[in-house]
Motif scaffolding. Structure first.
Motif, mmCIF file in Angstrom:
data_model
loop_
_atom_site.group_PDB
_atom_site.id
_atom_site.type_symbol
_atom_site.label_atom_id
_atom_site.label_comp_id
_atom_site.label_asym_id
_atom_site.label_seq_id
_atom_site.Cartn_x
_atom_site.Cartn_y
_atom_site.Cartn_z
ATOM 1 N N ALA A 72 -30.962 -9.809 18.109
ATOM 2 C CA ALA A 72 -30.560 -9.081 16.904
ATOM 3 C C ALA A 72 -30.242 -10.019 15.748
ATOM 4 C CB ALA A 72 -29.338 -8.200 17.191
ATOM 5 N N GLY A 73 -29.959 -11.285 16.061
ATOM 6 C CA GLY A 73 -29.640 -12.248 15.016
ATOM 7 C C GLY A 73 -30.739 -13.248 14.757
ATOM 8 N N ALA A 74 -31.924 -12.995 15.282
ATOM 9 C CA ALA A 74 -33.009 -13.973 15.174
ATOM 10 C C ALA A 74 -33.408 -14.255 13.734
ATOM 11 C CB ALA A 74 -34.223 -13.486 15.965
ATOM 12 N N ASP A 75 -33.301 -13.249 12.869
ATOM 13 C CA ASP A 75 -33.651 -13.426 11.466
ATOM 14 C C ASP A 75 -32.440 -13.772 10.606
ATOM 15 O OD1 ASP A 75 -36.210 -12.802 12.164
ATOM 16 O OD2 ASP A 75 -36.178 -10.767 11.378
ATOM 17 N N GLY A 76 -31.320 -14.107 11.245
ATOM 18 C CA GLY A 76 -30.080 -14.325 10.522
ATOM 19 C C GLY A 76 -29.283 -13.037 10.440
ATOM 20 N N VAL A 77 -28.006 -13.159 10.133
ATOM 21 C CA VAL A 77 -27.111 -12.005 10.086
ATOM 22 C C VAL A 77 -26.430 -11.968 8.727
ATOM 23 C CG1 VAL A 77 -25.094 -10.886 11.105
ATOM 24 C CG2 VAL A 77 -26.716 -12.123 12.574
ATOM 25 N N LEU A 78 -26.529 -10.834 8.059
ATOM 26 C CA LEU A 78 -25.913 -10.684 6.745
ATOM 27 C C LEU A 78 -24.404 -10.564 6.861
ATOM 28 C CD1 LEU A 78 -28.356 -8.182 5.006
ATOM 29 C CD2 LEU A 78 -27.940 -10.536 4.314
ATOM 30 N N VAL A 79 -23.712 -11.178 5.908
ATOM 31 C CA VAL A 79 -22.262 -11.066 5.800
ATOM 32 C C VAL A 79 -21.948 -10.033 4.715
ATOM 33 C CG1 VAL A 79 -20.153 -12.324 5.223
ATOM 34 C CG2 VAL A 79 -22.002 -13.491 6.465
ATOM 35 N N PRO A 80 -21.049 -9.057 4.975
ATOM 36 C CA PRO A 80 -20.395 -8.764 6.255
ATOM 37 C C PRO A 80 -21.358 -8.110 7.241
ATOM 38 C CG PRO A 80 -19.799 -7.110 4.629
ATOM 39 C CD PRO A 80 -20.599 -8.150 3.888
ATOM 40 N N LEU A 81 -20.939 -8.098 8.503
ATOM 41 C CA LEU A 81 -21.790 -7.581 9.568
ATOM 42 C C LEU A 81 -22.055 -6.096 9.384
ATOM 43 C CD1 LEU A 81 -23.197 -8.108 12.294
ATOM 44 C CD2 LEU A 81 -21.036 -7.533 13.405
ATOM 45 N N ARG A 82 -23.309 -5.718 9.508
ATOM 46 C CA ARG A 82 -23.691 -4.308 9.420
ATOM 47 C C ARG A 82 -23.649 -3.690 10.813
ATOM 48 N NH1 ARG A 82 -28.577 -4.203 4.914
ATOM 49 N NH2 ARG A 82 -27.400 -5.260 3.274
ATOM 50 N N ALA A 83 -23.188 -2.443 10.869
ATOM 51 C CA ALA A 83 -22.973 -1.784 12.157
ATOM 52 C C ALA A 83 -24.241 -1.735 13.000
ATOM 53 C CB ALA A 83 -22.435 -0.370 11.927
ATOM 54 N N GLU A 84 -25.397 -1.491 12.350
ATOM 55 C CA GLU A 84 -26.628 -1.366 13.122
ATOM 56 C C GLU A 84 -27.027 -2.685 13.778
ATOM 57 O OE1 GLU A 84 -27.825 -1.791 8.717
ATOM 58 O OE2 GLU A 84 -26.278 -0.786 9.921
ATOM 59 N N VAL A 85 -26.656 -3.810 13.138
ATOM 60 C CA VAL A 85 -26.945 -5.109 13.742
ATOM 61 C C VAL A 85 -26.062 -5.321 14.958
ATOM 62 C CG1 VAL A 85 -26.975 -7.593 13.360
ATOM 63 C CG2 VAL A 85 -27.680 -6.042 11.527
ATOM 64 N N ALA A 86 -24.788 -4.968 14.811
ATOM 65 C CA ALA A 86 -23.872 -5.109 15.935
ATOM 66 C C ALA A 86 -24.329 -4.273 17.122
ATOM 67 C CB ALA A 86 -22.466 -4.710 15.504
ATOM 68 N N GLN A 87 -24.778 -3.051 16.857
ATOM 69 C CA GLN A 87 -25.209 -2.165 17.933
ATOM 70 C C GLN A 87 -26.497 -2.647 18.583
ATOM 71 O OE1 GLN A 87 -25.352 1.436 15.695
ATOM 72 N NE2 GLN A 87 -23.122 1.613 15.560
ATOM 73 N N ALA A 88 -27.314 -3.396 17.804
ATOM 74 C CA ALA A 88 -28.585 -3.888 18.347
ATOM 75 C C ALA A 88 -28.416 -5.157 19.156
ATOM 76 C CB ALA A 88 -29.580 -4.137 17.213
ATOM 77 N N ALA A 89 -27.244 -5.810 19.012
ATOM 78 C CA ALA A 89 -27.027 -7.063 19.736
ATOM 79 C C ALA A 89 -27.004 -6.792 21.234
ATOM 80 C CB ALA A 89 -25.722 -7.707 19.288
ATOM 81 N N GLU A 90 -27.791 -7.574 21.956
ATOM 82 C CA GLU A 90 -27.912 -7.358 23.392
ATOM 83 C C GLU A 90 -26.961 -8.281 24.132
ATOM 84 O OE1 GLU A 90 -31.962 -7.906 24.408
ATOM 85 O OE2 GLU A 90 -32.696 -6.434 22.977
ATOM 86 N N GLY A 91 -25.866 -7.702 24.618
ATOM 87 C CA GLY A 91 -24.932 -8.499 25.392
ATOM 88 C C GLY A 91 -24.055 -9.410 24.570
ATOM 89 N N ALA A 92 -24.103 -9.332 23.239
ATOM 90 C CA ALA A 92 -23.267 -10.191 22.412
ATOM 91 C C ALA A 92 -21.895 -9.558 22.262
ATOM 92 C CB ALA A 92 -23.903 -10.398 21.037
ATOM 93 N N PRO A 93 -20.812 -10.281 22.567
ATOM 94 C CA PRO A 93 -19.470 -9.720 22.397
ATOM 95 C C PRO A 93 -19.146 -9.577 20.928
ATOM 96 C CG PRO A 93 -19.337 -12.029 23.025
ATOM 97 C CD PRO A 93 -20.781 -11.644 23.097
ATOM 98 N N VAL A 94 -19.155 -8.359 20.423
ATOM 99 C CA VAL A 94 -19.005 -8.114 18.988
ATOM 100 C C VAL A 94 -17.658 -7.475 18.704
ATOM 101 C CG1 VAL A 94 -19.955 -6.905 17.001
ATOM 102 C CG2 VAL A 94 -21.479 -7.855 18.727
ATOM 103 N N GLN A 95 -16.914 -8.009 17.749
ATOM 104 C CA GLN A 95 -15.707 -7.352 17.278
ATOM 105 C C GLN A 95 -15.848 -7.190 15.772
ATOM 106 O OE1 GLN A 95 -12.787 -10.290 18.554
ATOM 107 N NE2 GLN A 95 -12.618 -11.005 16.450
ATOM 108 N N ILE A 96 -15.606 -6.000 15.300
ATOM 109 C CA ILE A 96 -15.786 -5.710 13.884
ATOM 110 C C ILE A 96 -14.521 -5.031 13.387
ATOM 111 C CG2 ILE A 96 -17.333 -4.702 12.181
ATOM 112 C CD1 ILE A 96 -19.317 -4.320 14.503
ATOM 113 N N ALA A 97 -13.751 -5.734 12.627
ATOM 114 C CA ALA A 97 -12.493 -5.183 12.147
ATOM 115 C C ALA A 97 -12.640 -4.697 10.721
ATOM 116 C CB ALA A 97 -11.401 -6.243 12.224
ATOM 117 N N GLY A 98 -12.302 -3.433 10.499
ATOM 118 C CA GLY A 98 -12.247 -2.920 9.143
ATOM 119 C C GLY A 98 -13.587 -2.607 8.528
ATOM 120 N N ILE A 99 -14.638 -2.489 9.327
ATOM 121 C CA ILE A 99 -15.956 -2.165 8.781
ATOM 122 C C ILE A 99 -16.276 -0.715 9.109
ATOM 123 C CG2 ILE A 99 -18.408 -2.705 8.871
ATOM 124 C CD1 ILE A 99 -17.691 -5.545 9.482
#
Length: 878
Positions: free
Chosen positions: A684-711
């Motif tokens: 999900a991060g192969a093309d880079g990840v935009l700041v701030p993290l977008r929810a759809e990118v977090a959901q597409a991450a396979e097995g990546a421990p994602v924490q998203i505060a305040g988004i």
């Protein structure tokens, strides 16, 4: 099946494909490779080579057709393995090889050559032709960095299409006719394109080769890692290719959001600087007026002692755009958390203020290039400063219906593709913007169709805002941006920042008034004091203020992080006085330059391709950097130098690895919450990840421990709960199953400072601009892609390409002043006088003069007073 898809059969297997997709692409997406030479997915198909002809039945019986020219259709049947197809492929290859030389043992393309591969996989195995092959002089240079072997060319049209369609530089063509047809340039008209190296990469044979790589290695000798180019702020993905610990080549990687596989020649060929014999390999310290080699203990100790003896308000840090995000964070933590100074600026007063960049409503490259978008470009010379962004915009204009409205003081590379180019007087971008969107005085627009421009910007727009003229400060552009956002609140902005990781350095806090995570100093003071122990009490000085203070003797220690203000700052006089006026200068760099040569301590830093980490591009996209070779000598990564300095000062940054630093960034920096190292390396991060993290990118991450505060649209997961518990010195617990754990988290959240909000763009004090001096010319000073920058001048293939500086002015002004076109003229400002060649140009507004900085010969930066909003000059015959 969706309405926009069709069903067809390929080699007896039913597949679905989008309407309008070419057969060659549809087959490849479903695992069937059709051989090709001329086809390229990023260019228009032409059907030149006929290598991709296959049996296609559209209902009237099978027939040989080029798969690169035929769109999929319902119930189509494609056979890529029929006897007819095989015979046709044999014939195509046999004809292509009639005159192709047997150069494989010495050809640079050998081992990665599509002609070679296709001949083995699809060719007849032997030729019936025994006649003498055609011979040409070989090789011939078609540009400063590209050689042509004409007899190898198979006339696939890739290079000519790229030059014409993609780059807009139709400088390489088919010449002659029949069997004498060849690719070449016209006499005295070389392939002088910023993008010529792309033709080498896409050439399917060895006809075009790169001078810097020619005969250096075989493809199978190269070890490769994927990384991100840091020659400018576009953030193109590349492969770094090395052999025996020497970097030998960069190749573009096709990622859809950014560069599509293209690179500019600066980014492709400046790898030569990595191998320069002039690289710093050990620390230096000044003794008896000379820089001599020293041990790391002595050099770090001397720098730490100087900082410890200085008052915190007399320590300043300048530069940092060369650094990785991790190194920038380490230096921000050292400067603001340990030393206690906010006199920190990653820029050299040549971009937009850090608090402005951090607070802008963010646009992406894809936003600017979306179909039928209107893009307003304000004072950004994109082709010279962000060249691959220019390629993306050009494609958007030519193929996607994008309309560009350009606001600038002089013609730029965008003028040829802009729907409307509006010209304003230098230093008056805000007046032109007011006339365009807020009903201001139309007289502020000196040239261009204002009414047409108004109609184009009536709807939603994406603004690309830069600062191409170094002869004026940022006030006019910031005011223009404020006017745009006030008049059109839905406007998204892409800041045209030139320096490589300046966006990342600002995000990490290397700007006055900011802390990591795009947080204002006042808003984040308690948050970072709780984590760092201390933060500055007041907003510090930006680059011009730092240098002014140093020149006046108010700076005890000036730290230069990959910065060369004497060469690169827009006011040479101030920069020279500043470096001389600071009591101790500590330079952290990869080369000795005009500024570090005058330093008291020089710390040898590892450079690009020598250290891991991440970088952030102009749109706020974080992508991974990979180390491929060992740093020369004992040079060290920049973050490690910050950690060692802190240790020598009696502090501990707590930073032990790049992954560890990124974990701290992700935990502390509000804008980067959820962007973990695992996510950046996940699919999900192969093309880079935009700041701030977008929810759809977090959901597409396979097995990546994602924490998203305040988004919005997401909830913190158990990793976030564990982090909160850790902050309260408690044992982490799973709140979903343990009531006691939930209580711990609640107490931690109640006692810890609240995570601060990111900064929001603020207009600041309204700007009216200076009065016009009718007896002077207003200076526009710009950069070129090729200049006297450190990497370019240590890259032999590029060093001679800097064009030098001439003065361009309107013929009316030259005639009025009695100055001859093509002659030499004295340019006089309150700061200094230089003598340069002058050229008449209708691209320059009356009352203005255009110069290029950081070139050979007299430098316009000698004329500029950075403490003044604009620079006015007078011309005199020498």
């Amino acid at each position: 099946m969706a309405d926009d898809e069709v069903t067809l059969t390929v080699n007896g297997r039913e597949i679905s494909a989008p309407k309008g997709q070419l057969v060659i692409a549809a087959a490849e997406q479903h695992g069937v490779f059709i051989p090709r030479f001329c086809y390229h997915p990023r260019m228009q198909p032409v059907g030149m080579c006929r290598m991709c002809i296959v049996d296609i039945d559209t209902g009237r019986g099978p027939a040989l057709q080029p798969a690169c020219m035929i769109e999929v259709a319902p119930d189509m049947k494609v056979d890529t393995e029929s006897a007819t197809t095989k015979k046709a492929q044999d014939g195509v290859l046999e004809f292509l090889l009639i005159n192709h030389p047997l150069d494989c043992p010495v050809c640079d393309k050998g081992g990665e050559c599509p002609l070679q591969d296709n001949a083995y996989a699809y060719g007849p195995g032997e030729s019936r032709f025994v006649e003498e092959k055609r011979h040409y002089e070989k090789p011939i240079p078609v540009s400063d960095v590209v050689f042509l072997d004409r007899e190898r060319c198979i006339l696939c049209d890739r290079c000519t299409r790229f030059a014409s369609e993609v780059a807009g530089d139709p400088l390489i063509h088919f010449l002659n006719r029949g069997s004498q047809t060849e690719v070449n340039t016209f006499p005295d008209d070389p392939f002088a394109s910023y993008f010529s190296g792309n033709t080498v990469q896409i050439c399917p044979v060895g006809a075009l080769t790169a001078k810097p790589f020619r005969f250096k290695a075989r493809p199978w000798d190269l070890e490769k890692v994927e990384s991100t180019c840091t020659s400018c702020a576009v953030g193109c993905r590349v492969t770094i290719e090395a052999s025996r610990n020497h970097v030998l080549r960069y190749q573009g990687v096709d990622i859809d959001p950014v560069n599509w596989g293209w690179l500019c020649d600066k980014g492709r060929f400046d790898f030569e600087a990595i191998e320069s014999d002039e690289r710093l390999t050990e620390p230096l310290i000044r003794k008896n007026g000379e820089l001599i080699a020293a041990s790391w203990a002595e050099a770090i100790g001397a720098a730490a002692d100087a900082i410890k003896k200085a008052d915190r308000d007399s320590v300043a840090v300048l530069g940092g755009a060369r650094l990785t995000n991790e190194a920038a964070y380490a230096w921000a933590k050292l400067a603001k958390g340990v030393i206690g100074t906010d006199h920190v600026d990653a820029q050299l007063d040549d971009g937009l203020p850090g608090v402005v960049v951090a607070g802008l409503p963010q646009a992406t490259i894809d936003d600017a290039c979306a179909p039928n978008t209107t893009v307003l470009v304000v004072d950004a010379n994109i082709k010279e400063e962000l060249p691959v962004l220019f390629l993306r915009l050009r494609d958007a204009v030519v193929n996607r219906g994008v309309k560009i409205v350009e606001l600038s003081a002089i013609d730029t590379g965008l003028a040829s593709i802009a729907a409307v180019s509006l010209r304003h007087f230098p230093g008056e971008a805000h007046l032109a913007a007011r006339a365009l969107v807020a009903g201001g005085d139309a007289a502020a627009v000196l040239a261009g169709d204002l009414e047409q421009a108004k109609s184009l910007v009536a709807g939603p727009i994406v603004a690309i805002v830069g600062r191409s003229s170094l002869g004026e400060d940022a006030s006019a552009v910031v005011e223009a941006t404020a006017l745009l956002l006030e008049a059109k609140s839905d406007t998204r902005v892409l800041p045209a920042l030139r320096r490589a990781n300046v966006r990342g350095a600002i995000d990490m806090g290397l700007a006055p008034g900011l802390l990591p995570g795009r947080v204002a100093l006042d808003a984040g003071r308690e948050w970072y004091r709780d984590r760092w122990g201390a933060v500055p009490e007041a907003t510090g000085l930006e680059a011009t203020g730092i240098l002014t203070a140093a020149a006046e003797g108010r700076i005890d220690v000036l730290v230069l992080l990959g910065a060369d203000p004497i060469r690169d700052f827009r006011d040479h006089d101030l920069a020279q006085r500043a470096v001389a006026g600071a009591r101790t200068v500590v330079a952290v760099d990869t080369f000795l330059n005009a500024s570090s040569e005058r330093a008291d301590v020089v710390l040898a830093a590892a450079g690009y391709a020598e250290t891991d980490g991440t970088t952030t591009n102009v749109e706020g996209r974080v992508s991974v950097l990979e180390a491929k070779v060992t740093p020369p000598g004992t040079s060290r990564p920049d973050w490690m130098l910050a950690a060692e300095l802190a240790f020598r000062m009696g502090a501990d940054l707590g930073l032990e690895s790049t992954d560890g630093i990124w974990r701290e960034i992700e935990a502390h920096a509000p804008s980067h919450a959820g962007i973990t190292a695992e996510l950046l390396r996940a699919p999900a991060g192969a093309d880079g990840v935009l700041v701030p993290l977008r929810a759809e990118v977090a959901q597409a991450a396979e097995g990546a421990p994602v924490q998203i505060a305040g988004i919005e649209g997401t909830e913190p997961d158990n990793a976030a709960l564990a982090a909160a518990a850790e902050a309260a010195d408690a044992e982490p617990a799973d709140a979903s199953t343990d009531d006691a754990g939930a209580g711990v988290v609640e107490r931690a959240q109640a006692e810890a400072p609240t995570r601060p909000d990111t900064v929001v763009f603020s207009r600041g004090t309204p700007y009216d601009g200076p009065a016009i001096d009718a007896y002077s010319l207003r200076v526009v000073t710009q950069r070129k892609l090729y200049d006297l920058g450190t990497l370019l001048q240590h890259s032999p293939s590029l060093a001679a390409l800097a064009p030098g500086s001439t003065l361009e002015a309107h013929p009316y002004d030259l005639d009025r002043l009695g100055v001859a076109d093509g002659g030499r003229v004295k340019v006089v400002s309150p700061r200094s006088t230089i003598t340069v060649e002058v050229k008449a140009s209708g691209a320059i507004s009356k009352g203005a003069a255009a110069l290029v900085v950081n070139q050979s010969g007299p430098d316009p930066a000698d004329l500029i007073d950075a403490t003044q909003p604009v620079t006015d000059v007078r011309l005199e015959n020498p």
